[in-house]
Design a protein around this motif. Structure first.
Motif, short mmCIF file in Angstrom:
data_model
loop_
_atom_site.label_atom_id
_atom_site.label_comp_id
_atom_site.label_asym_id
_atom_site.label_seq_id
_atom_site.Cartn_x
_atom_site.Cartn_y
_atom_site.Cartn_z
N GLN A 1 51.30 36.06 32.05
CA GLN A 1 50.16 37.22 31.14
C GLN A 1 48.36 36.65 32.25
O GLN A 1 48.17 37.76 32.74
N ASN A 2 48.63 35.33 32.83
CA ASN A 2 47.46 35.45 33.84
C ASN A 2 47.97 36.37 34.79
O ASN A 2 46.51 36.39 35.47
N GLU A 3 48.82 35.66 35.18
CA GLU A 3 49.00 37.03 36.59
C GLU A 3 49.32 37.69 36.39
O GLU A 3 49.15 38.82 37.67
N TYR A 4 49.72 38.20 35.53
CA TYR A 4 49.57 39.94 35.26
C TYR A 4 48.43 40.48 35.38
O TYR A 4 47.65 41.20 36.30
N ALA A 5 47.27 39.54 34.57
CA ALA A 5 45.82 39.86 34.56
C ALA A 5 45.48 40.31 36.06
O ALA A 5 44.55 40.71 36.18
N VAL B 1 47.51 44.46 48.88
CA VAL B 1 46.53 43.37 49.11
C VAL B 1 45.98 43.08 48.59
O VAL B 1 46.42 41.40 48.71
N ASP B 2 45.14 42.93 48.11
CA ASP B 2 44.13 42.07 47.48
C ASP B 2 45.24 41.82 45.85
O ASP B 2 44.92 40.41 45.41
N LYS B 3 45.67 42.58 45.27
CA LYS B 3 46.18 42.27 44.36
C LYS B 3 47.70 40.94 44.73
O LYS B 3 47.13 40.14 44.26
N LEU B 4 48.21 41.00 45.65
CA LEU B 4 48.62 39.92 45.93
C LEU B 4 48.05 38.63 46.57
O LEU B 4 48.65 37.36 45.74
N ARG B 5 47.01 38.87 47.08
CA ARG B 5 45.76 37.81 47.58
C ARG B 5 45.87 36.86 45.47
O ARG B 5 45.78 35.58 45.59
N ALA B 6 45.75 37.80 44.74
CA ALA B 6 45.47 37.57 43.36
C ALA B 6 46.90 36.79 42.56
O ALA B 6 46.29 36.25 41.75
N ASN C 1 46.71 33.55 43.73
CA ASN C 1 45.89 33.03 43.58
C ASN C 1 45.85 32.33 42.54
O ASN C 1 46.03 31.47 41.49
N ALA C 2 46.26 33.49 41.49
CA ALA C 2 46.85 32.83 39.78
C ALA C 2 48.23 31.61 40.07
O ALA C 2 48.49 31.10 39.67
N ALA C 3 48.85 32.11 40.80
CA ALA C 3 50.26 31.36 40.60
C ALA C 3 49.32 29.18 40.93
O ALA C 3 50.92 28.67 40.49
N ASP D 1 45.29 20.58 39.36
CA ASP D 1 45.17 19.81 37.47
C ASP D 1 45.90 20.95 37.20
O ASP D 1 46.70 20.12 36.58
N ASP D 2 45.63 21.76 37.09
CA ASP D 2 46.19 22.40 36.37
C ASP D 2 48.73 23.14 36.69
O ASP D 2 49.26 22.46 36.21
N ASN D 3 48.04 23.24 37.85
CA ASN D 3 49.24 22.82 38.59
C ASN D 3 50.24 22.03 38.43
O ASN D 3 51.82 21.79 38.18
N ARG D 4 50.00 20.67 38.59
CA ARG D 4 50.34 19.29 38.70
C ARG D 4 51.12 19.65 36.70
O ARG D 4 51.97 19.16 37.41
N VAL D 5 50.43 20.43 35.89
CA VAL D 5 50.77 19.59 35.36
C VAL D 5 51.86 20.68 34.44
O VAL D 5 53.67 20.19 33.85
#
Lengths: 198, 198
Positions: free
Chosen positions: A68-72, A81-86, A89-91, A96-100
DNA sequence: AACGAAAATCTGACCGGACAGAATGTTTTT
DNA sequence: AAAAACATTCTGTCCGGTCAGATTTTCGTT
């Protein structure tokens, strides 16, 4: 009240996430989860069928939230190109979030071979990720870029690189490398998609 | 005899690999390993300090074997593009081998956060992989290709994509996709390295 | 409002099974 | 016969799931 029960379930799932992150998927006990959630062991049995059921719902909730987060994120941008960047960035949301998330997600992946339900949830997650990738490539092609890329395999490669980067980052256990991997991941995908700056 | 003892240890490690692949890292018991090796439980205690010690030596042996294999493969080729092809082919050796190796390797990766020794072995493995990637990129640059790629980050991205592809392939649990991922992985790296066919 | 019974929620002691590692016993080698 | 290699049994621990009982909430009745 259904809302109260739903709140409790979420509370248990949150506790499970943190407990797994700290103690590891295999080591974590029902007592650990109960302690993290500040409830007694019985509560877990009351709201979930068993331990495996808790894990299942956690995995489902986690992967859905990520998608949901990535799609939003990509929907907010207009150009490919901006979508790819987004997307990237979302991934790579935050160290900290990524680690958990990724620690726990990795433990689930390791269990996928032993657990059919886990596999199904992950397959759905993959399909969602590929969908995002496809959207980006398609948008790019309608803009006249990304022309030499096959949409389906392209979306597979994009996700493979994102996961591969996050995995490598996680294993190196160095927070400061987070932006390094994020940016290189983005640049690599862009080069791969054969984007030529105007 | 030192050779006999070494043989027994290898026998136990082979058994452990297969046992983990079938039953899963966490589920596997000393008895399982003993059964797979056709020895009694006591033998394992006789040749290894404890269960964790068996796992540690297995991980070390596996990753070293993979690296030796991949490194030997690229050394046989003269040109950078061929080295790259050989590297990817070695990483995607065969569906069956990859399945066993990667399933078990994935379980180890999930344990890395809980086990310092595992982490160290994996860091060594990563360094070896990056070394291979660097060799290929450097060779390419001396041939006048791969010119826009930074060697270090390039080697990181190469391994990230290989691991990402193998992971995705493993999760999809479809042997026939093996060549699909192998070939797309190779093509993607090649495009990324900015190779222009003469 | 006040009451109280029924329902929902929560607790933690308990049980049974599983397993790692130790200890002990047996066979084979030297 | 002594040592090495191997097999079997034993023991203590741990944990998931259950369950009987305690506590809180809900809600109809007065």
């Amino acid at each position: 009240m259904s809302t109260k029960a739903e709140e409790r379930r979420k509370q248990v799932l949150r506790a499970t996430l943190n407990a797994i992150c700290d103690k590891g998927f295999t080591t974590v006990t029902l007592q650990d989860i109960a302690d993290y959630a500040d409830v007694s062991k019985g509560v877990i049995s009351y709201y979930f069928k068993n331990k495996e059921d808790v894990f299942y719902h956690l995995l489902a909730a986690m992967t859905d939230r990520i998608f949901q987060n990535e799609y939003a994120a990509i929907q907010k941008e207009e150009y490919a190109v901006d979508k790819l960047r987004a997307y990237v960035n979302a991934a790579f949301k935050s160290p900290d979030d990524n680690r958990v998330f990724y620690r726990v997600y990795l433990e689930f992946l390791a269990q996928v071979n032993q657990n059919e339900r886990f596999r199904e949830v992950n397959n759905t997650f993959y399909k969602n990720c590929w969908f995002i990738g496809s959207e980006i490539i398609q948008k790019g092609q309608s803009e006249g870029i990304f022309e030499n890329v096959e949409i389906e395999s392209g979306s597979h490669m994009i996700r493979a690189l994102i996961d591969g980067c996050l995995l490598q980052w996680l294993m190196r256990d160095n927070k400061s490398l987070h932006t390094y991997y994020r940016d290189n991941c983005y640049e690599t995908i862009l080069t791969y998609l054969n984007y030529k700056q105007a």
